[in-house]
Each structure stands twice: as C-alpha cells, then as structure tokens.
Motif scaffolding. Structure first.
Motif, PDB file in Angstrom:
ATOM      1  N   SER A 348       0.839  -1.196   0.000  1.00 21.70           N
ATOM      2  CA  SER A 348       0.000   0.000   0.000  1.00 21.70           C
ATOM      3  C   SER A 348       0.871   1.241   0.000  1.00 21.70           C
ATOM      4  N   SER A 350       1.400   5.236   0.984  1.00 19.10           N
ATOM      5  CA  SER A 350       0.990   6.292   1.903  1.00 19.10           C
ATOM      6  C   SER A 350       1.851   7.521   1.666  1.00 19.10           C
ATOM      7  N   ARG A 437     -10.060   7.470   5.118  1.00 13.88           N
ATOM      8  CA  ARG A 437      -9.578   6.437   4.195  1.00 13.88           C
ATOM      9  C   ARG A 437      -9.098   7.013   2.865  1.00 13.88           C
ATOM     10  N   SER A 438      -9.903   7.885   2.248  1.00 18.23           N
ATOM     11  CA  SER A 438      -9.532   8.389   0.928  1.00 18.23           C
ATOM     12  C   SER A 438      -9.328   9.891   0.876  1.00 18.23           C
ATOM     13  N   LEU A 481      -7.633  15.692  -1.211  1.00 19.39           N
ATOM     14  CA  LEU A 481      -7.658  14.363  -1.813  1.00 19.39           C
ATOM     15  C   LEU A 481      -6.272  14.045  -2.343  1.00 19.39           C
TER      16      LEU A 481
END
Length: 528
Positions: A348, A350, A437-438, A481
């Motif tokens: 993932s 980050s 989360r997003s 975002l």
C-alpha cells in the motif's frame, strides 16, 4: 532464484571446492561466542538493543552460517566474571577440536554493548580489551574474527581518525588454509557506536546481520564472504549514521592473514532448514520486519544494493520501502523453501504527509501549492474579488503550518464612479488535518496583512486613487484528496474578517471598516 538455478549454483560451488581443495579435505568446525549487554557501568545509560542484536547474530549464524547450536555460546546481560568462565570453557573446546586430525577450527566472537578505549563494561564490571584480544589470539582456532559493536571500540584496531577508510580488501582464493586473525570494530577510537529506534538495533550490527542474510551477496554466488560482510556493514553504517545527531560513525578493521583462503560466513542456498527468500525491486531501500511494523527488524536492503534478496524463516513479514514521494508498506507471507518476489503493487502507498501526522517514519514534510480563490465583495467594491494564491508549508504530527500569499481584483461601480480594487494578502495559517480512508478533511485559523489599491475612472466629479493597509483573519474548513506522485487536490471555504481604513471617494473622509466575507478556493499541492 528458481530451483533449477539454485541447483546449478550449488553444483558449481561444489565443483569449485573440489578443484581448489587439498588432497585430503579438512573438516571445519565453527564456534561462536556472542555477547550482548544492555547494562554497562552505573553512570552509563541503559541500551535498548544490544542484547537483541546479539540474539539476531546468533540466530543468523545458526541458520545460515553452518554453526551447530551446541557450538554457539550466547551470553546476555552477564558480568565480566561470568564471561571469563565462558572464555575458559570455550577455549578448552577449541583446543580439543583443533587436536582432531585433519580439522580446521573457526572462531566467531562478537560483542554488543558499552565500552571505552580500555574495557568492555558488563553490568557494573569491566573486561579489559587487552584481555579479550589476548584470549582470541591465544585460542586454538585457525581463523579468528572478533567484532566489537561498542563506543570507542576502535582502540582495538588503533584507528583514531574521523575520516572514512578505504574498503577492506580481504581477497583470498581457494579453501581454508593456514591461519587468519581479523578485528572489526563498529566505531573509531574517538566515536560513539549508535543505536536507532527506526531499525531497532545498532547501526553496525543491523547492517552486519543484513549482510549475512543476503544483502551483502554482491557477487551473487549465494554466499556472503568475510570481505562482503564487512564492506556492506561498514559502508552502510557510515551512510546511515552521517544523518544522525551523534555524527558519522566509522567502522574500523585490522587483519593478520597468512595464506588464508576465502571464507564464507553464511551460505544462503544450503543448510537453510527450510528457510525462504524475499526478493525486492531495485531502486528503493526496504526494511523487513517480522509479523508487523511493530515486530523486530529482520534486515534491510539498501536502495543501491546490488543484492536484492534476503533469507528469512517461513512466516509473515511486514515490508517498508521509501519512494521519493511516499512510503510503500505491506505484509507478505512466504513458505518454506519459497522464493517470494515482492512487487511495489503488493504494498500500500501512503503519502509522507499522512505518515508525519501519524507520528511515524518522519517528523515533518514540506509542501508547496497554488490555486484559484474568490471572495464576496467588501465595502470598497461592488463585485466579487477574483484571483489566486500560492503557498508553502510544513506538515507536523499535530499541526500543519502554512504561509499563503493571495491576490485578487474586484470592480467598483456606484453609478457615479467606476474603478477597480486590487487586493494582496499574506497570511500565516495553522491547520489540523484528520486523515480518513480516501480524503483528509481539515480545519484551522489564519491571520495576516492586507494591502488594498483603489483605482478610479471618473464619469462625474473627481476622486483620487488610494492605497491602504489592513489586517485579515479567518476560520478555514476544507478537504484534500491525495493524488499520485505526492500531489493533492484541495477545496476549502474560509469565513474571513477584513479590517481596513475606508476612504469616501467623494468627501475624502476615512473610517475604520470591518467586513465579513466568504472565500472559497481550490488548489493543487506537492509534498516531499
């Protein structure tokens, strides 16, 4: 490496050994003395990782170094008297092994803990360096390697300088022969050996263990030699410690070899008892943790390391890689005898700003941004003020600090006078970001300086242009975002208060004016 390639490599290694061996090949018995002490003298701060470093080295030698468990002596947190007893017992075992016909004996001695230029500090007691050196020299082993990961341990090798030594050249050919003596130290005589919470160990021991697990296998032959292990541990210790508050740490060495052949400290593809291999992509440094990010650090592969593999026990591992704009993290599971090639897509991603706010990996992240903004009309204009902004800022764990500069232009038309109002602001902002989360909603406050310039076109009468200064403050509410490459898109609304002197264009009278305005904006930022 697939099974066929591994088999070919093993076969070639066996053939080479047969070619260079003497007519009667000697048996090799390997003994290890591994010491770790977190506690030194009463006035010294307790270490956190010396004893666990020792345990890691013991486990690696047992798994990959062909050291039988009963020939590895591990002492953790013991006094000088206990160590002396262990030295006496191990010395006798070395003598008995060396007395066997056609047998060559290897001794690997390692210490991690407190020391100074004269002695090891062992739980309130001292073991003189000269005494330990003499024991190693007098042992019956034909090859002896003594490694000290301790402050000012470079006194053993008599290296005083604070400059980097050239890479060690222990180039030998053939198999074990004659005798050899090597001393390695983690620091020069005037330097501290440092620990790191990030790698959960001392720099030198961490990189030494990583080398032995496979990161030091520069030539790709599946073995890590004495030369490869020292070169990897030394160069990476210098690199990593150069960025610390304690300053650059320079490992040192001294060697006395007499016709000694090449010695592999670990063998990656043989005697592995069902171990597994992790292979990582090139170009980024990878830390490997056992089980999770809070588990013990198993090893590290640097961004520029040619060897991209590391030997591990079967199980679950957490990998962390640093990309230029983000951190890659994730868990992988690997089975016995399996070679698992990890891809970036398996992990993932980050952004560093989020990681800073989580209180991990980095303490801050720098960013720049720009965007478009408008705000509703003030008393000195009759139309919306259209413009843009630019900003620089720093993300910290608790807050984000920004310096934002904005400009806009509004129209003025009261039927008698027409003109424009140019506005410039410079604002300091403190923002609190909440990562979901997003998206990442945020809120904060700002305060700054205001410059206004009114310019008139006359229809009737006369009026002079004006230049005034004021202040502005606002409450901010927005959302961002994350995009790829460290970019983020943001949208926000500010509820602003403007305080400024307002001059009557006809009468020339000036009064203090306070206006409330709504200021929406959208922008793009880039974080490093």
């Amino acid at each position: 490496m697939n099974a066929f390639v591994r088999f070919v490599a093993q076969l070639a290694g066996c053939a080479l050994a047969l070619l260079v061996a003497k007519p009667a090949m000697a048996d090799v018995e390997r003994f290890g003395l591994i010491l770790g002490n977190n506690v030194g003298s009463p006035e010294q701060a307790e270490l956190r990782y010396a004893e666990s470093d020792a345990e890691k080295i013991r486990d690696t030698l047992q798994s990959l170094g062909r050291f039988d468990p009963d020939k590895l002596v591990l002492l953790q947190g013991e006094s000088a008297d206990t160590v002396r007893k262990a030295l006496a017992g191990l010395g006798e075992r070395l003598r008995l092994a060396a007395s066997k016909p056609n047998t060559q004996v290897v001794l690997f001695a390692y210490y991690s803990g407190h020391a100074d230029g004269a002695a090891l500090h062992l739980r309130g007691s001292a073991l003189p360096l000269g005494e330990l050196e003499q024991w190693v020299r007098a042992s019956a082993a034909e090859f002896r390697l003594l490694i000290l990961d301790a402050c000012r341990s470079g006194a053993l090798t008599r290296v005083k300088g604070g400059t980097r030594a050239p890479p060690v050249e222990i180039r030998t050919e053939g198999s074990l022969a004659r005798e050899g003596l090597l001393f390695w130290t983690a620091s020069a005589a005037n330097e501290d050996a440092q620990e790191s919470d990030a790698i959960k160990g001392s720099f030198f021991s961490h990189y030494l263990n990583s080398a032995l697990l496979g990161a030091g296998d520069v030539d790709g032959d599946g073995n890590v030699s004495v030369e490869e292990a020292y070169r990897y541990a030394s160069e990476n210790t210098v690199r990593a410690s150069s960025a610390t508050f304690g300053g650059t740490q320079h490992p040192t060495f001294r060697y006395e070899l007499s016709g000694y052949g090449k010695l592999e400290l670990t063998t990656l593809w043989e005697h592995t008892s069902g171990r597994a291999t992790l292979v990582v992509p090139a170009g980024k440094p990878y830390l490997v943790f056992r089980d999770s990010s809070s588990g013990p650090v198993v090893g590290e592969i640097g961004a520029s390391d040619r060897a991209r593999h590391i030997s591990v026990r079967p199980g679950t591992y957490f990998l962390r890689a640093r990309a230029p704009d983000a951190l890659l993290e994730g868990r992988v599971r690997v089975g016995a005898w399996e070679t698992r090639e990890v891809r970036d897509a398996d992990l993932s991603r980050s952004a560093y700003a989020r990681l800073v706010r989580k209180g991990g990996v980095r303490s801050s992240a720098f960013f720049v941004g720009a965007g478009a903004q408008v705000h509703t009309a003030l008393s000195n204009a009759t139309g919306t003020c259209f413009g843009g902004y630019g900003e620089v800022g720093i993300h910290w764990e608790a807050l984000t600090g920004q310096l934002r500069v904005g400009v806009c232009r509004a129209a003025f038309d009261n039927g008698r006078l027409q003109g424009t109002v140019d506005e410039a602001t410079a604002q300091l902002r403190l923002v609190r970001v909440i990562d979901l989360r997003s998206v990442s909603p945020y809120f904060g406050i700002e305060a700054g300086a205001l410059f206004l310039s009114q310019n008139f076109d006359l229809r009737n009468g006369s009026a002079s242009d004006s230049r005034t200064f004021g202040m502005t403050g606002a409450g901010v509410l927005g959302v961002s975002l994350e995009l790829a490459g460290g970019f983020a898109l943001s949208a926000e609304g500010a509820f602003a208060l403007y305080l400024y002197p307002l001059e009557n264009a006809v009468s020339g009278e000036t009064k203090r004016q306070a206006d409330l305005s709504i200021r929406p904006s959208v922008g793009l930022s880039k974080t490093w």
